[in-house]
Motif scaffolding. Structure first.
Motif, PDB file in Angstrom:
ATOM      1  N   ILE A   2      13.987   1.855  -9.559  1.00  0.00           N
ATOM      2  CA  ILE A   2      13.981   3.047  -8.705  1.00  0.00           C
ATOM      3  C   ILE A   2      12.516   3.760  -8.678  1.00  0.00           C
ATOM      4  O   ILE A   2      12.466   4.709  -7.895  1.00  0.00           O
ATOM      5  CB  ILE A   2      14.921   4.108  -9.784  1.00  0.00           C
ATOM      6  CG1 ILE A   2      14.382   4.044 -11.139  1.00  0.00           C
ATOM      7  CG2 ILE A   2      16.539   3.693  -9.619  1.00  0.00           C
ATOM      8  CD1 ILE A   2      15.021   4.974 -12.057  1.00  0.00           C
ATOM      9  N   ASP A   3      11.719   3.119  -9.498  1.00  0.00           N
ATOM     10  CA  ASP A   3      10.323   3.494  -9.402  1.00  0.00           C
ATOM     11  C   ASP A   3       9.341   2.680  -9.563  1.00  0.00           C
ATOM     12  O   ASP A   3       9.064   2.015 -10.782  1.00  0.00           O
ATOM     13  CB  ASP A   3      10.101   5.016 -10.272  1.00  0.00           C
ATOM     14  CG  ASP A   3       8.346   5.401 -10.053  1.00  0.00           C
ATOM     15  OD1 ASP A   3       7.793   4.940  -9.391  1.00  0.00           O
ATOM     16  OD2 ASP A   3       8.374   6.464 -11.041  1.00  0.00           O
ATOM     17  N   GLY A  32       6.156   2.616  -9.701  1.00  0.00           N
ATOM     18  CA  GLY A  32       4.994   2.930 -10.760  1.00  0.00           C
ATOM     19  C   GLY A  32       3.786   2.248 -10.520  1.00  0.00           C
ATOM     20  O   GLY A  32       3.645   1.106  -9.952  1.00  0.00           O
ATOM     21  N   THR A  80      13.180   0.806 -14.044  1.00  0.00           N
ATOM     22  CA  THR A  80      14.703   0.529 -13.481  1.00  0.00           C
ATOM     23  C   THR A  80      15.830   1.224 -14.221  1.00  0.00           C
ATOM     24  O   THR A  80      15.619   1.821 -14.978  1.00  0.00           O
ATOM     25  CB  THR A  80      14.766  -1.041 -13.905  1.00  0.00           C
ATOM     26  OG1 THR A  80      14.784  -1.320 -15.356  1.00  0.00           O
ATOM     27  CG2 THR A  80      13.711  -1.781 -13.305  1.00  0.00           C
TER      28      THR A  80
END
Length: 300
Positions: free
Chosen positions: A77-78, A80, A86
């Motif tokens: 989800i990112d 980074g 996750t």
């Protein structure tokens, strides 16, 4: 499907009900034994013999006719700059044949039941829907007690992990065409009903047990876009003969009703008919797109 389904970085499948579960024998690559898990929460068999953990076979999984699998999908989800973030989603695909086997195996495998926020049924056959109500009841009990996982059958030891906050309600994703009854008409004629299958859970029963009912016959994604649930599956080849001898009870005036059905027996005061139904058109499959692997399909 391709435009809607999100690719996952990891897929973990926990088979909760299968036709054959046997924990002592050698397993194929990629499978893990459950024995280590039981040792970790077992109680000493004899305090005077070194406090060696004692197994309780009531805590082990049981096999049953039918199917249930927990799909744990993990996606980024990112990305980074320093750390990849996750998120995991938990989807239960089918619920086995009865009120006992699924609950027992959830306890045996220490499944975080309150993290499961969607149940998907592949089709209306009781060996795939029979454990649905007992699952919902067990999940509700864990929510009330504030734990993610029910204790094993052989011990009252609570799960160490507490619910961090109010869990999401559990959606029950089913095909809208629920049969009154399904039955088996064996060869050689395929026209004489041998026995009926247990009735599937009713829509009212699902709601009463705490499920949020969704009746879907269209293709759609669930689990934050990581699992695809199909709509109706076309039967396009001669190979796809379906379940020969499968029949369905239809009330007069309902879709599929016919006065000319040759399937029986039918009582004098019957309000409906048995009709041949080899193709289960309420059947649906699940698909997950795994990075580096491709599509993984579940159809039962």
């Amino acid at each position: 499907m391709a435009n809607q389904l999100k690719r996952v970085s990891k897929l973990t499948i926990t088979f909760l009900v299968d036709n054959n579960i046997e924990w002592m024998t050698k397993l194929p690559p990629g499978f893990t034994h459950e024995i280590n898990q039981h040792i970790s929460h077992s109680r000493p068999a004899r305090e005077d013999q070194g406090s060696v953990p004692g197994l309780d076979f009531n805590d082990f999984c049981c096999g049953a006719h039918g199917f249930a699998a927990l799909l744990e999908t993990e996606s980024v989800i990112d990305p980074g700059d320093e750390e990849v973030v996750t998120k995991k989603e938990y989807t239960l695909f089918d619920t086995g044949p009865d009120s006992l086997s699924l609950v027992r195996n959830i306890k045996a495998l220490q499944v975080p039941i309150t993290k499961i926020d969607r149940v998907v049924t592949s089709h209306w056959h009781s060996d795939h829907t029979g454990g649905l109500l007992s699952f919902l009841e067990l999940r509700s009990k864990c929510v009330e007690e504030g734990i993610t996982t029910p204790p094993p059958t052989g011990t009252a030891k609570p799960c160490a992990e507490k619910i961090g906050g109010p869990p999401a309600q559990c959606v029950v994703d089913v095909h809208p065409s629920r049969p009154h009854l399904r039955a088996i008409a064996p060869p050689p004629t395929w026209k004489t009903v041998l026995c009926t299958l247990p009735p599937d859970p009713s829509f009212e029963g699902i709601t009463a047990a705490g499920g949020i009912l969704e009746r879907r016959k269209d293709g759609h994604t669930v689990a934050n876009g990581t699992v695809w649930i199909s709509g109706e599956i076309p039967r396009v080849t001669e190979f796809e003969q379906g379940l020969l001898g499968g029949v369905r009870w239809v009330e007069k005036g309902e879709p599929g009703w016919t006065e000319d059905s040759e399937v029986g027996p039918i009582g004098e005061n019957a309000t409906g008919r048995w009709i041949a139904e080899p193709h289960l058109m309420d059947e649906r499959y699940a698909a997950v797109d795994v990075e580096g692997k491709g599509l993984v399909l579940f159809s039962s």
